[in-house]
Write an enzyme that holds these catalytic residues in place. Structure first.
Site, PDB file in Angstrom:
ATOM      1  N   LYS A 188     -31.962  36.201  16.005  1.00  0.00           N
ATOM      2  CA  LYS A 188     -31.379  35.591  14.688  1.00  0.00           C
ATOM      3  C   LYS A 188     -31.843  34.111  14.338  1.00  0.00           C
ATOM      4  O   LYS A 188     -32.121  33.335  15.237  1.00  0.00           O
ATOM      5  CB  LYS A 188     -29.782  35.382  14.748  1.00  0.00           C
ATOM      6  N   SER A 243     -22.190  37.548   9.964  1.00  0.00           N
ATOM      7  CA  SER A 243     -23.528  36.983   9.633  1.00  0.00           C
ATOM      8  C   SER A 243     -24.730  37.293  10.222  1.00  0.00           C
ATOM      9  O   SER A 243     -25.826  37.304   9.633  1.00  0.00           O
ATOM     10  CB  SER A 243     -23.314  35.386   9.863  1.00  0.00           C
ATOM     11  N   SER A 289     -19.491  38.078  13.835  1.00  0.00           N
ATOM     12  CA  SER A 289     -20.910  38.274  13.357  1.00  0.00           C
ATOM     13  C   SER A 289     -21.970  39.085  13.946  1.00  0.00           C
ATOM     14  O   SER A 289     -22.987  39.284  13.507  1.00  0.00           O
ATOM     15  CB  SER A 289     -21.380  36.782  13.255  1.00  0.00           C
TER      16      SER A 289
END
Lengths: 97, 482
Positions: free
Chosen positions: B79, B154, B178
């Site tokens: 990420k 997210s 997330s």
């Protein structure tokens, strides 16, 4: 709604947050914040008298260690991210006359 | 069978046995990226030449016998809020559009030590603030099951990349759901560890007391192996947990007999989609059939988790994001008059709408006159939420429920009503407030073919129970869910 955010409050929060909002953003922020605070206000239904505020769930203590450099000299890599640099230093706008 | 159909652990076995190489695996990943990326947009950065070079180096070390671990040679997506030395780490923000970290996050160093090979940096909501990956400055990621829908967020890029085989495994971060929610929306496994299990050193902070890095994978075994690889005590993270059982893969056993599983009645009330409810309750039934003791109970405090979270998380965000000032790194506005004007213009131009919304709210709840009424009230609420979970875990080994109230919404439907979007976090968010581990495992599809996730929640440091239960469930259902 119960929480009415006025211009002065948004202005003040903008100073704290170091954000400059356009007129449109300012109106949206007033509405959004009022609505969120109305929603957050439901926490007032809870009786929290005598409850200690909990910042961490696990017991957190200060952790000490010797201050020893382990990663060598990263000056060049670090400075290369600066928007402006000069002679191995970060360049900042003039802060006082 | 294509090499891309392998799980991470299977792939590593093939590489170590000489059936294929780490370079071939990376080439297959980039071939898939070439086919899918335009339509789905999972990555912010994916440099093929650099990735192949890294794979070549790892292959040599595998052949030399230096790398023999269970994830050696496996391509991994990370990420974009996790720092990677020498590789753009943008947090999906204009603010960090040119930030090249001079160091790697501890989790990334651990990955490298395990011989996993970085593919690139996965798309996400800007600064991890969002539930759809639509707040990314670099454009939204699309749901692999239906590109008209969001992948969740997210960590939406990480989840979608796993589902599309644009990687073999991925790291995400979870502050309020997330990892688990995008895993649920994309039909993959996502595990949020106990707070402190994975070092946050090099994770660009959103809400420091809640943030935790964790795996997104094709199955439960991969999640256990990936977590085992990245979890470590780190003296550079003062909240890192030293004494903990990190032997996660030993829990990969098919056995839930006698396990006590609580199903909170208050997770199945108003607002939960019928399809989701049915799939999750069917999963509860599976556990019962397999010998677990499953019973309903009242958890309590459920409706207070979201308001407490959005007070605490925004407060911490307003403080953490103060560092983006246009001086040391990242974006700086072009025209300004003096220092303060530079700060304000830089931040106003560099941050997107959702980030600004949260910084403003956070600054307000911390401000003089409101601090007690909002911020301290939320921290007291957090203590009560923790107490509710403590009481539940006195009776149960695990809690079982949905990950999210619905399956993935359509693109463009969520951001116009932030409060409604925040309410979608109702089942995941309390887990972060209480520091608990949670896992999302696929448990079916809705009438439109969109994946549904089952959430299992454990007490602090009960990852192994979570993994054992999730692994058992997966084994019981893999055939019928396909």
């Amino acid at each position: 709604m119960a929480n009415v955010i006025d211009d002065a409050t948004i202005e003040y929060v903008g100073i704290l947050a170091k954000l400059e909002l356009s007129d449109e953003e300012r109106e949206a922020a007033k509405k959004d914040m009022g609505r969120m605070l109305d929603y957050i206000d439901q926490l007032n239904e809870l009786d929290t008298s005598g409850v200690e505020p909990m910042s961490h769930v696990l017991s957190v203590r200060n952790v000490f260690r010797e201050d020893v450099v382990t990663n060598g000299d990263g000056r060049e890599d670090t400075l290369s991210n600066a928007p402006e640099q000069k002679e191995d230093m970060f360049m900042v706008p003039k802060t006082f006359e | 069978m294509s090499i891309l159909d392998c799980t991470a652990v299977e792939l590593s076995e093939k590489i170590k046995s000489g059936e294929c190489t780490a370079v071939e695996a990376m080439e297959a990943v980039f071939e898939r990226i070439g086919e899918k990326e335009e339509a789905y947009h999972c990555y912010i950065t994916a440099d093929k030449d650099a990735a192949l070079k890294r794979a070549g180096e790892v292959q040599k070390r595998i052949e030399a016998g230096e790398l023999a671990g269970p994830l050696a040679g496996v391509p991994v997506a990370v990420k974009d809020n996790i720092c990677t030395k020498g590789i753009l780490t943008s947090c999906a923000s204009k603010m960090l559009m040119n930030f090249v970290p001079p160091y790697s996050a501890a989790a990334v160093e651990n990955l490298e030590r395990a011989g996993a090979v970085l593919i690139g940096k996965a798309n996400m909501d800007e600064f991890a603030m969002g539930s759809t990956t639509e707040t990314s400055y670099y454009g939204a990621t699309k749901n692999p099951a239906d590109p008209g829908h969001v992948p969740g967020g997210s960590s939406g890029g990480s989840a979608a990349a796993v589902a599309l085989s644009e990687c073999f495994m991925a790291l995400g971060s979870d502050t309020g759901g997330s990892i688990r929610q995008p895993a649920s929306y994309c039909g993959v496994v996502g595990l949020k560890p106990t707070y402190g299990m994975v070092s946050r050193y090099g994770l660009i902070a959103y809400a420091s007391s809640l943030d935790q890095i964790g795996p997104l994978t094709k199955n439960v075994a991969d999640a256990a192996y990936l977590l085992e690889a990245v979890s470590s005590y780190d003296e550079k993270d003062s909240t890192s947990v030293k004494e903990a059982d990190r032997d996660f893969t030993s829990a990969l056993a098919e056995d839930v007999r006698g396990m006590r599983i609580g199903v909170p009645r208050d997770y199945f009330g108003e607002g939960l989609d019928a399809d989701v409810k049915e799939a999750v309750l069917a999963a509860a039934g599976k556990f019962k059939e397999a010998g677990a003791v499953v019973e309903e109970f009242d958890l309590g405090m459920v409706e207070y988790a979201v308001p407490a979270y959005y007070t605490i998380a925004t407060a911490e965000a307003s403080s953490n994001l103060e560092r983006f000032d246009g001086i040391k790194y990242g974006y700086r506005t072009k025209d300004f008059e003096g220092l303060h004007n530079m700060y304000k213009k830089t931040r106003s131009e560099g941050f997107g709408a959702e980030v600004k919304r949260r910084i403003m709210l956070g600054s307000f709840v911390l401000s003089s006159g409101y601090y007690d009424a909002y911020y301290l009230k939320a921290l007291r609420t957090k203590a009560l939420i923790k107490k509710a979970f403590d009481e539940a875990f006195a009776k149960y080994d695990l809690i079982l429920g949905p990950v999210a109230p619905s399956t993935a919404p359509r693109l463009g439907e969520s951001l116009s009503d932030p409060l409604k979007m925040y309410l979608g976090d109702i089942y995941t968010i309390a887990v972060n407030l209480a520091g608990l581990p949670g896992i999302s495992v696929p448990c079916g599809k809705d009438k439109n073919g969109l994946p549904i996730g089952l959430q299992l929640i454990g007490d602090c440091f009960a990852e192994k129970k979570l993994i054992r239960a999730a692994y058992t469930y997966e084994k019981l259902t893999t055939a019928e869910l396909k």
